[in-house]
Enzyme design. Structure first.
Site, mmCIF file in Angstrom:
data_model
loop_
_atom_site.group_PDB
_atom_site.id
_atom_site.type_symbol
_atom_site.label_atom_id
_atom_site.label_comp_id
_atom_site.label_asym_id
_atom_site.label_seq_id
_atom_site.Cartn_x
_atom_site.Cartn_y
_atom_site.Cartn_z
ATOM 1 N N ASP A 151 0.856 -1.195 0.000
ATOM 2 C CA ASP A 151 0.000 0.000 0.000
ATOM 3 C C ASP A 151 0.885 1.235 0.000
ATOM 4 O O ASP A 151 1.977 1.230 0.591
ATOM 5 C CB ASP A 151 -0.905 0.026 1.240
ATOM 6 C CG ASP A 151 -1.925 -1.103 1.244
ATOM 7 O OD1 ASP A 151 -2.423 -1.443 0.159
ATOM 8 O OD2 ASP A 151 -2.208 -1.648 2.321
ATOM 9 N N ASP A 185 -7.167 -1.248 -4.479
ATOM 10 C CA ASP A 185 -8.226 -0.880 -3.536
ATOM 11 C C ASP A 185 -9.148 0.191 -4.131
ATOM 12 O O ASP A 185 -10.357 0.177 -3.927
ATOM 13 C CB ASP A 185 -7.621 -0.355 -2.225
ATOM 14 C CG ASP A 185 -6.817 -1.410 -1.493
ATOM 15 O OD1 ASP A 185 -7.158 -2.600 -1.612
ATOM 16 O OD2 ASP A 185 -5.849 -1.051 -0.809
#
Length: 208
Positions: A151, A185
């Site tokens: 991430d 995401d």
């Protein structure tokens, strides 16, 4: 929308997602950040579990983390097979374009994170206190199915101490928006938002 166009969209999202993850993984140490704007940073973290870094053992403490990790990854693989079947089915039945795009986005995002979970433990070494290498001679940081999701998108839009009158959080330091996420995401979230906002267009009622 044809299946060919859906596949092109999926491949495009996967390329952007994986290129951004590989770049961050091979240029940043864990928790290293670069401030782009006051409200946006590239901030490298790794997600070892479910959404927002939670783990199955947080809910089921009797489950071993490594076993839970494999079970979660296998479940995701089964789930994405179902999403792929759904996408193919709605294309064949000439369903609304918005539905096809939404499913394609969810599929691409889910597949992007599955790639991390399945392969990254083998493809990269550890990022703690060092910049990781791709296909290191000494081997990866973990085994097959034990990779961590990369991430890097962080949007701290506001930080400060909340007023005392706010229940539970009053008087505490708070950052909005705190979660760190990735392109995959974003694709998943966009797909779900489309299904909610354009629900009537995506699932039109049949006339009597």
């Amino acid at each position: 929308m044809s299946l060919k166009k859906s596949v092109i969209l999926i491949v495009l999202i996967l390329l952007i997602d994986q290129i951004s993850k590989v770049y961050v993984k091979t240029h940043f140490q864990l928790q290293e950040s670069v401030k782009i704007f006051t409200w946006f940073q590239i901030y490298f973290i790794e997600n070892d579990g479910m959404a927002w870094g939670t783990k199955i053992s947080d809910f089921l403490p009797f489950v071993n983390d490594r076993t839970a990790k494999v079970a979660l990854t296998l479940f995701r693989i089964v789930a994405i097979c179902g999403i792929g079947y759904w996408l193919n089915d709605v294309v064949k039945k000439d369903k609304p374009r918005v539905l096809i795009i939404a499913i394609a986005l969810i599929f691409a995002g889910a597949l992007g994170n599955i790639i991390d979970s399945v392969f990254y433990g083998v493809l990269f070494n550890d990022s703690t206190m060092e910049v990781a290498s791709f296909l290191p001679q000494e081997g990866g940081y973990d085994g097959f199915l034990h990779g961590k999701v990369v991430d890097m998108l962080y949007f701290p839009l506001w930080s400060g101490r909340l007023p005392e009158w706010i229940p539970f959080k009053g008087g505490k330091y708070f950052t909005f928006f705190e979660p760190v996420f990735n392109i995959a995401d974003v694709a998943i979230s966009t797909g779900f938002i489309m299904l909610i906002v354009f629900n009537k267009k995506a699932f039109p009622k049949k006339e009597a």
